[in-house]
Each structure stands twice: as structure tokens, then as C-alpha cells.
Design an enzyme around this catalytic site. Structure first.
Site, PDB file in Angstrom:
ATOM      1  N   GLU A 185       0.833  -1.197   0.000  1.00 50.79           N
ATOM      2  CA  GLU A 185       0.000   0.000   0.000  1.00 50.79           C
ATOM      3  C   GLU A 185       0.870   1.249   0.000  1.00 50.79           C
ATOM      4  OE1 GLU A 185      -2.531   3.009   0.153  1.00 50.79           O
ATOM      5  OE2 GLU A 185      -3.173   0.954  -0.262  1.00 50.79           O
ATOM      6  N   GLN A 186       0.510   2.205  -0.879  1.00 52.62           N
ATOM      7  CA  GLN A 186       1.268   3.444  -0.998  1.00 52.62           C
ATOM      8  C   GLN A 186       1.103   4.352   0.216  1.00 52.62           C
ATOM      9  OE1 GLN A 186       0.796   5.417  -4.765  1.00 52.62           O
ATOM     10  NE2 GLN A 186       1.335   7.420  -3.946  1.00 52.62           N
ATOM     11  N   ARG A 195     -18.103   3.769   4.262  1.00 50.92           N
ATOM     12  CA  ARG A 195     -17.005   3.079   3.581  1.00 50.92           C
ATOM     13  C   ARG A 195     -16.052   2.430   4.579  1.00 50.92           C
ATOM     14  NH1 ARG A 195     -16.338   4.043  -1.870  1.00 50.92           N
ATOM     15  NH2 ARG A 195     -14.276   3.115  -1.709  1.00 50.92           N
ATOM     16  N   TYR A 216     -28.932   9.685   2.416  1.00 52.53           N
ATOM     17  CA  TYR A 216     -29.430   8.477   3.081  1.00 52.53           C
ATOM     18  C   TYR A 216     -28.791   8.367   4.458  1.00 52.53           C
ATOM     19  CZ  TYR A 216     -25.131   6.686   0.814  1.00 52.53           C
ATOM     20  OH  TYR A 216     -23.854   6.520   0.349  1.00 52.53           O
ATOM     21  N   ASP A 246     -11.173  -0.741  -9.250  1.00 54.43           N
ATOM     22  CA  ASP A 246     -11.020   0.500 -10.012  1.00 54.43           C
ATOM     23  C   ASP A 246      -9.830   0.465 -10.956  1.00 54.43           C
ATOM     24  OD1 ASP A 246     -13.244   1.668  -8.933  1.00 54.43           O
ATOM     25  OD2 ASP A 246     -12.171   2.956  -7.535  1.00 54.43           O
TER      26      ASP A 246
END
Length: 404
Positions: free
Chosen positions: A37-38, A111, A220, A297
């Protein structure tokens, strides 16, 4: 957990939702994994996301579905309002009939909660997983036997294969595909609001979208109903570059001038916004190159109009793991099967999301057409239209044969 003879790790570039989902799928199939991970830590930023039935199906296959169910807010319907005159355009019931049709609920969640569920699932294996943070991927070398990932500090990481889960600006995709991102010109402002500050008359237990000319607003509930997620989108009249920054409330007001009082009331609530200039890429037919492949993505970045980015990444991860099981760890065959199983579906989502953005942002006579499209439509016809998207399961992800 299966036993894999090759003890070298699978290298997963990226520790976001897609990367952790891929890591979890691989660990569950018996592989050792190294997540690279960066950022300085494994974590997730952002606000709310929507979880459709296919996302729950994927997370169930990854073993974290129940964790998500405990954190999610379950919604009663999806509602579309016209942002000009405040009239209800359409609503889709998410009741028992919906759950029976698709086998899972529709919910909203933060998230960080889905990322946390995946991270806990990975860590629960207690072995076979390694995390490297503050490590940027710059190049990949490979031969028929394996891969070597080279980082920005010159470190070399050897493995069986590399899964590029490194997002919209994927270094893995850049090396093997070399295409450009497509800046949409659509800007999203996001905020999370205390429920006490949200208008009581608009506290629907539902994803609500107010659609207007070249703009829309979504809200929401989150965090068990203690918060509300709000996202507003507009077509920028300025040159945009993909990325995020703090948002100016005056900019939002300018683009939403023609909207109704309910929308104006909502726009006045947030004291601080985060501004995102959005982008996607054109779909590609090939995203596997030897022992390197793409996921999430990195493979199929999409605009937000179908709320499927995280859902597709989780589907990808499940499909990858099951392809490796089907092909008994033969990486070239498994990655070919994974790609073949995902390319058309994800391309359809990318292109459909773009078209849905056009429908949301209709103006003039197109607005009138949009508002008349669903008048009097029975719920089953809505469900029929959503079958291709929400009907995905792990059992059908590799084709006609049962995968799980």
C-alpha cells in the site's frame, strides 16, 4: 482453507476495498498474500456507500457478510424526486418482495465499515498475510514462473503473481495498458451530517435522489441512523483534474440555483464539504498480462451513478478466488478465466453508469421524458430491469457451472 504448494506470496498492489477483498479471497483459497500500500496506513477515507444485493452476495462468499449486516442501515425503498418541482418521479420498494427476488437486502453503510470488515476478515486468518505501507509500486518484472514487484525505494518483492488493486491511477495498469483516465467534468461534494441537523421531514430510511438539470443530490442515513450521508453532483463549467480538495459551499449554491426549496434547505446544512472531481476509463477487453492482472477500479473505474464501484470490486475478488480453485492454481488459466468472466459485465456497468448520469441530469424536454418513463410501472418490472445487475451470485460468476 486449501493447501497451496507454492509458498511464495501473491502480491496485491493496493490496500483499499478491492485490495483487501482480493487478499481475503486469496487467503481463503490457501495462498500467502503480501499487500503493498502506498499510503502510510491501511485505512479507508470517504463517506457512505450503497450495498446492493450483489454486494452482499460477494461479501457472503468472502465470509464477511454477517459483519456488514450488523453495521448496515437497511432501506425501505429507493426514491427519485424532481429537484425542480419536488414531485416524486419513481420509487422502488426494497421490501420482502425485493429480498426474495434477489436473495439479499439493499442497505447503506460507511465506507470505513466495509473496509474494516474486510480487514478483520483478512487478519482473522492469523497467518499468510503481510502488509507493507508507505510503499509505492513503480514496475513489475515477470517470467513464466513468477513476478517481481519493484517499489520506489528500489525494494524487490517476489511472488507467484501480482493483482493490481491500485485504483483509478493504477501503476500496474499504466505499465501494461498505458491508457488515460477520462475526467468526466462531473464534480461531487460530499458531507456527513448529524441526524439532529437534518430536516425531520426528509429523514427517509431510503437512498433519495433529487434530480435536476446538470445536477443531482443524494442523501441516506448512516451509522445506525445517527448520521446522514449527503452527496451533490454537478457538471463543472471549469476545466477539471481528477482528485479531491476542500469544497466551497458557494460553488454548490451556484450550480443548484434553479432547484426547489427542499434541495436548497439541504444544501445549507453542511458547514464543510469535500470536493471530488470524478473520472473513469473506457472499458478494455484485456486486463490480464501473464501473471499480472487488474481488479476493482484499476480494471474498470466508473462514475458513481449506479453506486457499484465497491460492489464490482468485491465481485471481482470472489471471481478471482473461485477461478484459481477451478483451475487448481494454474495462474495463466485461472487469470484468463477470471478476466473472461468479468470483462463484459463490468464494461456494461461502466457504460450504464455514464448513461444513468445523463438520465439523472436531464433538462428541458429530456427531463419531461425522464419523469414520464416510470409512471405506473409495477414493482416487478423495476426488478426485471435490475436483474442483470443485482442477480449476481458466487454460484454463477464463472458461467453456467456452479462455482461455489
Amino acid at each position: 482453507m486449501r493447501t497451496v504448494k507454492d509458498t511464495r506470496p501473491v502480491l496485491v498492489a493496493g490496500g483499499g476495498i478491492g485490495g483487501l477483498a482480493a487478499a481475503l479471497a486469496l487467503v481463503r483459497e490457501g495462498y500467502r498474500v503480501k499487500v503493498i500500500e502506498q499510503a502510510g496506513q491501511i485505512g479507508e477515507i470517504g463517506a457512505g456507500i450503497q450495498l446492493s444485493p450483489n454486494a452482499f452476495a460477494a461479501c457472503d462468499a468472502l465470509g464477511v457478510g454477517e459483519h456488514l449486516r450488523a453495521k448496515a442501515v437497511y432501506t425501505e425503498e429507493m426514491v427519485m424526486f424532481d429537484a425542480i418541482d419536488a414531485k416524486r418521479v419513481a420509487s422502488i420498494s426494497l421490501s420482502d418482495r425485493f429480498r426474495e427476488r434477489f436473495g439479499n437486502p439493499y442497505a447503506v453503510i460507511h465506507r470505513a465499515d466495509i473496509h474494516g470488515a474486510l480487514l478483520e476478515g483478512v487478519k482473522a486468518t492469523t497467518e499468510g498475510i503481510e502488509f507493507l505501507t508507505s510503499t509505492k509500486v513503480v514496475h513489475i518484472e515477470q517470467d513464466d514462473a513468477g513476478v517481481t514487484l519493484i517499489d520506489a525505494q528500489g525494494g524487490r518483492h517476489e511472488g507467484q503473481a501480482v493483482i493490481g488493486c491500485d485504483g483509478v491511477r493504477s501503476a500496474v495498469r499504466q505499465q501494461y495498458v498505458g491508457d488515460s483516465i477520462r475526467v468526466s467534468g462531473h464534480v461531487v461534494f460530499r458531507a456527513v451530517i448529524d441526524t439532529a441537523d437534518f430536516p425531520e421531514a426528509l429523514r427517509f430510511t431510503a437512498p433519495c435522489i433529487w434530480v435536476g438539470p446538470n445536477c443531482h443530490l443524494v442523501h441516506y442515513p448512516l451509522k445506525g441512523g445517527d448520521k446522514f450521508n449527503m452527496a451533490v453532483t454537478f457538471h463543472s463549467d471549469q476545466p477539471e483534474e481528477w482528485g479531491s480538495m476542500d469544497g466551497d459551499p458557494a460553488e454548490v449554491q451556484r450550480y443548484f440555483r434553479p432547484t426547489c426549496e427542499q434541495v436548497q434547505q439541504l444544501l445549507r446544512i453542511p458547514k464543510a464539504w469535500k470536493r471530488y472531481s470524478t473520472a473513469d476509463r473506457n472499458p478494455i477487453e484485456q486486463w490480464t498480462f501473464g501473471r499480472a492482472t487488474l481488479l476493482g477500479d484499476a480494471a474498470h473505474p466508473m462514475v458513481q451513478y449506479l453506486a457499484q464501484g465497491a460492489c464490482m470490486a468485491c465481485e471481482d475478488a470472489v471471481t478471482l478466488g473461485l477461478a484459481l480453485r477451478r483451475e487448481e492454481g494454474d495462474w495463466p488459466r485461472a487469470l484468463a478465466l477470471y478476466e473472461r468472466s468479468r470483462v463484459a459485465r463490468t464494461a456494461r456497468v461502466v457504460l450504464s453508469a455514464r448513461e444513468m448520469g445523463r438520465i439523472y441530469h436531464a433538462k428541458g424536454v429530456e427531463r419531461l421524458v425522464r419523469n414520464s418513463m416510470w409512471t405506473g410501472r409495477p414493482q416487478e418490472r423495476f426488478y426485471d430491469a435490475l436483474e442483470w445487475l443485482y442477480g449476481w451470485t458466487a454460484a454463477n460468476c464463472l458461467g453456467d457451472e456452479k462455482a461455489a
